[in-house]
Each structure stands twice: as structure tokens, then as C-alpha cells.
Design a protein around this motif. Structure first.
Motif, PDB file in Angstrom:
ATOM      1  N   ARG A  11       0.751  -1.341   0.013  1.00 42.97           N
ATOM      2  CA  ARG A  11      -0.003  -0.039  -0.068  1.00 42.97           C
ATOM      3  C   ARG A  11       0.910   1.264   0.030  1.00 42.97           C
ATOM      4  O   ARG A  11       0.492   2.235  -0.620  1.00 42.97           O
ATOM      5  CB  ARG A  11      -1.041   0.199   1.217  1.00 42.97           C
ATOM      6  N   ALA A  12       2.012   1.222   0.755  1.00 44.41           N
ATOM      7  CA  ALA A  12       2.815   2.422   0.729  1.00 44.41           C
ATOM      8  C   ALA A  12       3.278   2.660  -0.561  1.00 44.41           C
ATOM      9  O   ALA A  12       3.304   3.923  -1.358  1.00 44.41           O
ATOM     10  CB  ALA A  12       3.938   2.281   1.366  1.00 44.41           C
ATOM     11  N   ALA A  13       3.789   1.708  -1.391  1.00 50.33           N
ATOM     12  CA  ALA A  13       4.107   2.037  -2.582  1.00 50.33           C
ATOM     13  C   ALA A  13       3.314   2.464  -3.822  1.00 50.33           C
ATOM     14  O   ALA A  13       3.510   3.317  -4.357  1.00 50.33           O
ATOM     15  CB  ALA A  13       4.732   0.505  -3.203  1.00 50.33           C
ATOM     16  N   ILE A  14       1.957   1.908  -3.518  1.00 50.73           N
ATOM     17  CA  ILE A  14       0.973   2.339  -4.514  1.00 50.73           C
ATOM     18  C   ILE A  14       0.774   4.096  -4.035  1.00 50.73           C
ATOM     19  O   ILE A  14       0.387   4.819  -4.819  1.00 50.73           O
ATOM     20  CB  ILE A  14      -0.325   1.543  -4.247  1.00 50.73           C
ATOM     21  N   ASP A  15       0.729   4.290  -2.741  1.00 54.15           N
ATOM     22  CA  ASP A  15       0.332   5.829  -2.230  1.00 54.15           C
ATOM     23  C   ASP A  15       1.459   6.592  -2.870  1.00 54.15           C
ATOM     24  O   ASP A  15       1.135   7.647  -3.097  1.00 54.15           O
ATOM     25  CB  ASP A  15       0.272   5.787  -0.724  1.00 54.15           C
ATOM     26  N   THR A  16       2.719   6.228  -2.426  1.00 56.33           N
ATOM     27  CA  THR A  16       3.488   6.994  -3.285  1.00 56.33           C
ATOM     28  C   THR A  16       3.405   7.387  -4.583  1.00 56.33           C
ATOM     29  O   THR A  16       3.899   8.474  -4.967  1.00 56.33           O
ATOM     30  CB  THR A  16       5.100   6.298  -2.900  1.00 56.33           C
ATOM     31  N   LEU A  17       3.118   6.241  -5.304  1.00 54.98           N
ATOM     32  CA  LEU A  17       3.180   6.509  -7.042  1.00 54.98           C
ATOM     33  C   LEU A  17       2.134   7.608  -7.199  1.00 54.98           C
ATOM     34  O   LEU A  17       1.907   8.570  -7.876  1.00 54.98           O
ATOM     35  CB  LEU A  17       3.009   5.216  -7.714  1.00 54.98           C
ATOM     36  N   VAL A  18       0.806   7.234  -6.492  1.00 57.58           N
ATOM     37  CA  VAL A  18      -0.313   8.205  -6.629  1.00 57.58           C
ATOM     38  C   VAL A  18      -0.004   9.591  -6.283  1.00 57.58           C
ATOM     39  O   VAL A  18      -0.138  10.727  -6.908  1.00 57.58           O
ATOM     40  CB  VAL A  18      -1.661   7.774  -5.709  1.00 57.58           C
ATOM     41  N   SER A  19       0.546  10.078  -5.199  1.00 57.41           N
ATOM     42  CA  SER A  19       1.162  10.965  -4.889  1.00 57.41           C
ATOM     43  C   SER A  19       2.046  11.779  -5.839  1.00 57.41           C
ATOM     44  O   SER A  19       2.068  13.143  -6.010  1.00 57.41           O
ATOM     45  CB  SER A  19       1.634  11.138  -3.372  1.00 57.41           C
ATOM     46  N   GLU A  20       3.107  11.201  -6.186  1.00 56.33           N
ATOM     47  CA  GLU A  20       4.112  11.624  -7.250  1.00 56.33           C
ATOM     48  C   GLU A  20       3.368  12.260  -8.473  1.00 56.33           C
ATOM     49  O   GLU A  20       3.575  13.324  -9.184  1.00 56.33           O
ATOM     50  CB  GLU A  20       5.129  10.628  -7.543  1.00 56.33           C
ATOM     51  N   ALA A  21       2.603  11.190  -8.997  1.00 56.66           N
ATOM     52  CA  ALA A  21       1.845  11.518 -10.045  1.00 56.66           C
ATOM     53  C   ALA A  21       0.800  12.852 -10.067  1.00 56.66           C
ATOM     54  O   ALA A  21       0.743  13.426 -10.921  1.00 56.66           O
ATOM     55  CB  ALA A  21       0.670  10.362 -10.507  1.00 56.66           C
TER      56      ALA A  21
END
Length: 738
Positions: A92-102
Motif C-alpha cells: 500500500r505504501a508503494a501505491i500511495d507514493t506513486l499516486v502522490s507523485e503522479a
């Protein structure tokens, strides 16, 4: 016409440097325009006026300002390793990071977090996020995409399987490139075998490349202004290259024949353009009519594709009538065979393979006719099961991330998730709009084969709502089509009860409606195109039965070609050999486009082959002898032209674009069947059975139709003995009496 074109050909021959300079300047001018013009946009959805899905889409644009905008999107799909879930803390942390960066990128309007938006599969194995951009996909630069692509790489490094669908990061499959090179290479081999001369083989290739260069440069120069796409240019290249080589081939072949007969070079060029050039003009007109006639279907994308290809054919005709005789003027003897250059005249032969084949058919016309009809009929049987659709990412190779994203979503959320239906509810006429929307969405949710329905989203006025319904089946299945039909059939009853109405749209519904509209438009299209072409053939052949026979043969060949397309691309017979990784419905635009191109090309061979028979008949041959004469002079060249077209079209089967691959295969099969079965076997069989009746025409109709002298009866240039000189030596000219 033959007289006018003869003078045109002789003028181009004599003023060869000026003609070549004009074409060079034209090519340079359009090339400069192509370089300086803005890049053409990608193909949008193939919207079609008058269908319900289009009307609903327009209504959404009116009631929900900004919602119909076509900014680029990227759907990022996350799949946890086997036995794990995306909801675990590390994943979940990896997905949250991608969404915030995008979401922090300048041209991104928003990125949805899957854990707050409910975009996680029930088993927790799959999740997705949608990244929306403020600009279209073709306006995104490499740097605009780089940050998102790097974020995807980092998410993959965390152990997740990450794939990307949508338009923003879609891989661009080159539809042309090596295909044209392969086609030209195969054509060069065929021409070299046919002519036995490097110069004679190279001249049609050179002129065809010039013609295609002018056409493609013009399309690129006008692409942004007229909304022309790379697909339109590729199809124009495919058709323009094939007919460009063939048209030049016929003129060069007739020039060699006239030189063999003893005519001076200038006279031979004039006679070649006057006779073979006349056939080129009418053959080109039939192709242009067939392609430009696609406009009657009223699909903007199809219209643009047809007009671009028609323009390429028109350029090919002009090249054959002007540049070809000009280049013949520069090298008048180089295109002749070595034997002719040595002896000064070719040996007269009467027992050519074409003549022997014609005599064989004339002795057994009934058997040949029945065999042709039975064979083509058997090949056409699969066409009765034709299913049309608009394949999307599921038709792409599994090597692409778009295809893998599609498969991951289908596995995690169900087959219908990739093709949701958009329902727009118009409740302006309802006493209680919200209650009406609730009632309609409840009925849709209760419909069999609907998996889920999203909450209604109202417009600012509160009287129009949007809901998304996910079917249980994939976008291109018959069950989904039946679901759309069922929802629309329920509409009258719901409207009476609630006072509101609704329409079904979305990509899936749009594709279903377009496929049905194209099926309905096929008969009117054929009526218009075949009718106009029949008039042209009446003028060319001064016969009633020959055009009817030509149209009948075309129908057999095109139905057989469609049957082959269904067998390979829909049923999967031999699909692996052609690189077709996913079978399914045939792209809805393909059949009608195939019909248009094949009709034009079929009339090409009809004109080139039968015009020579007509010429012999007009000059006094008996009907059977005229058939043999036509085959003696034209069979080898027609066979070479057909093989060249088959080679050019087959080269496009290797394209990564589904529509180009399908059309390339369909055209190659259609030309094979039409040239070798219909024109080379069925046509002489029918003419043998008809005899002199084949050239009958009512007197009133004969007086009504204009006379164009395609067979060159008005050209009487007597041959000059001993005019074939060694290469580089001056050759005396002898004027043709016209």
C-alpha cells in the motif's frame, strides 16, 4: 481520350527535363510543408452522427461542461505477488507514493487513490488508479511522461506488478516503416523477372516512390489542419504504392510492346500513354470512386481514410501519365530487353502462356466457370458469421503493457470492467428528477448481466444524471451487445412510469452502434459505388454484359476475402502464423473499407485485361480470338501487377496495428482471388459462353454514352523499320497521325 493522352505522352517524352523538374519541385515543396507543419493528432473515437451513443455523448457535453473533454488518461494497474494483497502495509505504501507523485506533476489534473475510491478487487490482489492529464495524449512530451514512468519503475522495484493502460502512456506502433521497404523489395523482384531489365524494373518503382512521397508529404502537411491521422497516411501509402507500381508497369509494358513493333521512341511513348494510359485513367477513376464513396457512410475517420487513399491514387495516375513517359524519354532504350536492343525487334510469339491458358478456358468454359463459383462460394461461407466490433487493448500483443493491464483488470474485477456502459438520465420532464433517476438506476441494477451500477452524479441543474454500469461480459461479446439492446428496449416503459428517459453511451456502446450503422450502410454504399463504376465501364467497353460480369466477379472475390478474414481473425485458423495473438470480432471499419478498396482494384484488372480484348475485337478479331489476343498481350503484365499488389499488401500484415494487419491480409487475399480466379479464369469463361453477345449494347444507349476511344482506334502510327538503336545513339522519330 486516347488521342489527347497520346499527345500528352509525346509532349512529356520530348519535354522530359521540364516534367521531371516540375515533379521534383512539387515533391520538395510538399516535403518542406510536411516538415514545418505541426504533428498530426492521433485518431479519436470513431464517432458517427445519428447513432444513440453519439447523441448521448453530445448530451453529456451540454449538461456536464468539461466532462466530455478528451484529456489524456493513464490507468495504472497494481497486482500483488501471488498469495499477497495490495492492502498490506508495504504494498500500500508503494501505491500511495506513486499516486502522490503522479498528482504533483504540472499537467496532471488529478490522480485517484484506489484505497479511498474503492478501486481494489474483492480478493485484494489487484488495484488501480486513474491519472488524468489536462492536455491530449499527442500534446504530452517525453518529459511530461518521464516522471510517471519513473514512478511506475520504482513501484515495480517494490515487488508489485505494475502495468499501464489508457492513452497517456500508450505505445506508438509504427504502422508503416519496414512494411513499405519489404513491399518495394518484393515488387522489385517481380518486375525484374517480368521485364528482364534493371531499368524497366526500376522505373515503376522510382515513379511509385515519387508518387507516394508526394501523397504522404501532403497528408503530413495537412494532417494537423484537417485532422488526418497516421492510420490515414499508412492506408494511403499502402494503396498508393500498389497502384503506383501497377499503373507505371502497364505504361512501360505497352511502351516496350510498341517499340517491339518498330515504332520510334517518341511515338511509342505517345501510343503507350494513349492506350495503356487510357486504361490507367479509367482504372484510377474506379478506385477513386470506391474510396471517395466511403464518405456516404458518414463516419469521419472512414471518410478521411478514404479521401487520403483516393488522393494517393489520383497522384499515381498523374505520375503514370507524365513522369513515366518523361523518364522513358531520358532512357528510351534502357527499358528494352537485351534481345531487343541487340536484334532491333523482338521475335513474334503466338504461343505465350497467357494465350495457351485462354485457349484452355475457351475449350472448357462451363467447367472452369463452375469451379470458380464453387471455390469462391466455399471460401465465402465464413463471411456469413461475420461479427464486427472495435477491438481495444485486448487485441494488442501480450508484450505491450496496455494488453497486460487489460488482462489484469479483467482478472481482478471481471471481464466487463474494461467496457463499462455510461448511462445518461435526462429527468427534465420528470416531476421529481431525483426519484426518477433512482427508479431508473434501480431497474438497470436489477437487469440480468449487470454486475454493478455506480452512484448517480447530477449536473449543476440537478435534472440530468450520469451512472456507470459494469456488464458481466467483455466489451466485444455478443452478450454485452444483447445487454445494450435489452436496456434500450426497457426505456419506453420506464419513461412512462418516471417521466424521465435515458440513453446508453460509452466506448462499448459507441462501438456497438457504429458496427450496426456500418452494416446498415453497406448496401447503400455498394449501390452508389457500383452504380457509378458500372456507368464508367459502360463507357469504356461499350457493352452491357461486360460490366455486369465484372460486378458479379467482384462480389464473389470480396465475399471470399471476407470469409478468409473471418476464418483467421475471428475463428483463429492459422492466426499464430500471422502474429494474431487475440482473435475476436473483426474491426467494424474494416469490412466496408475492404469492400471499397477491393472494388477499385478489381476494376483495375478488369479494365487492363478486358480493354485489350475490346481493342482486338474493335480491330476485327472474332470474339474468341479477341479473348486469346487480350491474354497474349496482357496476361503476363496483369499477373505481375497482381503479384506486386499481393506483395505490397502482405508486407503490412507484419504491422503492429490491428486494423492495418487485418486490411493488409484481406487485401492480399482479395487481390489473389480476384486476379487469378475471377479475372484470369471466370472472365474468359463467361466471355467464351457469351461470344459476340458480350459486346452487345442497345443502339439508343450507344448513342447516349460519350465515346472515349480507350482502345486507341484513332491512333494510327505506322511503325518505322529499324528504329531501335543502341543505347546512347540518336533514334529517328516518326509522328503518329492522330
Amino acid at each position: 481520350m486516347a488521342t489527347l493522352l497520346c499527345r500528352w505522352g509525346r509532349t512529356a517524352f520530348r519535354r522530359r527535363r521540364l516534367v521531371a523538374l516540375v515533379w521534383a519541385v512539387l515533391l520538395g515543396a510538399v516535403a518542406v510543408g510536411a516538415v514545418r507543419a505541426p504533428a498530426a493528432s492521433d485518431d479519436g473515437t470513431s464517432f458517427m452522427p445519428g447513432i444513440e451513443a453519439q447523441q448521448a455523448f453530445d448530451l453529456i457535453g451540454q449538461r456536464f461542461p468539461g466532462s466530455a473533454a478528451d484529456g489524456a488518461t493513464a490507468r495504472i494497474v497494481f497486482v500483488a505477488p501471488h498469495g499477497e494483497k495490495v492492502t498490506s502495509s508495504g504494498r500500500r505504501a508503494a501505491i500511495d507514493t506513486l499516486v502522490s507523485e503522479a498528482a504533483g506533476e504540472p499537467k496532471v489534473s488529478g490522480a485517484v487513490n484506489p484505497f479511498t475510491a474503492g478501486a481494489v478487487s474483492k480478493d485484494g490482489s489487484t488495484a488501480y488508479t486513474t491519472v488524468n492529464f489536462t492536455v491530449k495524449a499527442d500534446a504530452l512530451t517525453a518529459s511530461d511522461k518521464a516522471a510517471l514512468e519513473q514512478a511506475i519503475v520504482r513501484a515495480r522495484d517494490s515487488g508489485l506488478t505494475v502495468e499501464a493502460g489508457g492513452t497517456a502512456l500508450a505505445s506508438k506502433t509504427a504502422a508503416g516503416g519496414s512494411s513499405e521497404v519489404i513491399g518495394i523489395g518484393l515488387a522489385a523482384i517481380v518486375l525484374l523477372i517480368t521485364f528482364g531489365s534493371l531499368a524497366a524494373a526500376g522505373l515503376p518503382l522510382l515513379t511509385a516512390v515519387v508518387g507516394v512521397g508526394v501523397s504522404m508529404a501532403a497528408i503530413l502537411a495537412l494532417g494537423h489542419a484537417l485532422g488526418l491521422s497516421l492510420t490515414s497516411g499508412t492506408l494511403a501509402t499502402m494503396v498508393g504504392l500498389a497502384v503506383g507500381i501497377d499503373y507505371a508497369l502497364f505504361v512501360v509494358s505497352r511502351y516496350r510492346e510498341e517499340r517491339d513493333a518498330g515504332h520510334a521512341p517518341a511515338d511509342a511513348a505517345g501510343l503507350a500513354v494513349g492506350t495503356a494510359g487510357s486504361a490507367v485513367v479509367f482504372a484510377g477513376l474506379t478506385v477513386v470512386i470506391a474510396l471517395a464513396g466511403l464518405a456516404v457512410v458518414d463516419v469521419p475517420l472512414l471518410t478521411k481514410m478514404g479521401l487520403c487513399a483516393a488522393g494517393a491514387v489520383a497522384v499515381a495516375v498523374l505520375v503514370a501519365l507524365t513522369l513515366v513517359p518523361a523518364l522513358l524519354g531520358m532512357w528510351p532504350n534502357a527499358v528494352l530487353s537485351r534481345a531487343v536492343r541487340k536484334r532491333g525487334r523482338a521475335a513474334r510469339t503466338t504461343g505465350t502462356a497467357g494465350a495457351r491458358w485462354a485457349r484452355f478456358v475457351l475449350r472448357r468454359p462451363v467447367a472452369v466457370l463452375l469451379a470458380c463459383v464453387a471455390g469462391l462460394g466455399a471460401l465465402a461461407l465464413p463471411a456469413t458469421h461475420l461479427e464486427m466490433g472495435m477491438p481495444g487493448d485486448e487485441s494488442k500483443p501480450v508484450s505491450t503493457t496496455e494488453r497486460r493491464a487489460y488482462d489484469a483488470l479483467a482478472h481482478g474485477f471481471g471481464a466487463g470492467f474494461n467496457g463499462p456502459l455510461t448511462i445518461v438520465v435526462d429527468a427534465r420532464g420528470a416531476a421529481d428528477p431525483k426519484a426518477a433517476v433512482t427508479a431508473i438506476t434501480g431497474e438497470i441494477r436489477a437487469t440480468h448481466a449487470v454486475v454493478s451500477v455506480s452512484p448517480a452524479r447530477f449536473d449543476p441543474a440537478g435534472d440530468t444524471a450520469l451512472v456507470s454500469a459494469v456488464p458481466a461480459t467483455g466489451p466485444n461479446t455478443g452478450d454485452t451487445k444483447a445487454l445494450v439492446t435489452s436496456l434500450r428496449e426497457e426505456r419506453p416503459g420506464l419513461e412512462r412510469r418516471t417521466g424521465a428517459t435515458f440513453e446508453v453511451t460509452g466506448t462499448t456502446a459507441m462501438n456497438i452502434d457504429i458496427a450496426q450503422a456500418l452494416q446498415d450502410a453497406l448496401v447503400p454504399y455498394l449501390t452508389v459505388v457500383v452504380g457509378l463504376a458500372m456507368v464508367l465501364l459502360l463507357v469504356v467497353f461499350r457493352s452491357v454484359l461486360v460490366p455486369v460480369k465484372a460486378a458479379f466477379g467482384f462480389l464473389l472475390s470480396v465475399l471470399a476475402a471476407l470469409g478468409a478474414v473471418v476464418a483467421v481473425f475471428q475463428w483463429g485458423w492459422g492466426a499464430g502464423l500471422l502474429g494474431v495473438e487475440q482473435t475476436g470480432p473483426v474491426m467494424s471499419l474494416m469490412p466496408i473499407f475492404l469492400v471499397g478498396i477491393v472494388f477499385g482494384l478489381a476494376m483495375d484488372y478488369e479494365v487492363f485485361l478486358v480493354a485489350r480484348m475490346r481493342e482486338a475485337y474493335v480491330h476485327g478479331d472474332r470474339a474468341p480470338d479477341a479473348v486469346v489476343t487480350g491474354f497474349r498481350h496482357s496476361a503476363r503484365v496483369v499477373v505481375a501487377a497482381a503479384v506486386i499488389m499481393i506483395a505490397v499488401f502482405s508486407a503490412f500484415i507484419g504491422s503492429g496495428e490491428s486494423m492495418i494487419k487485418t486490411i493488409g491480409f484481406g487485401l492480399a487475399v482479395a487481390v489473389l482471388l480476384d486476379a487469378f480466379v475471377v479475372r484470369m479464369a471466370l472472365v474468359p469463361a463467361v466471355l467464351a459462353l457469351l461470344g459476340d453477345k458480350a459486346w452487345w449494347m442497345p443502339r439508343w444507349l450507344d448513342r447516349l454514352l460519350p465515346r472515349v476511344d480507350v482502345e486507341g482506334a484513332g491512333l494510327t502510327a505506322p511503325p518505322a523499320e529499324g528504329v531501335v538503336a543502341a543505347a546512347g545513339e540518336p533514334v529517328p522519330r516518326q509522328a503518329a497521325r492522330t
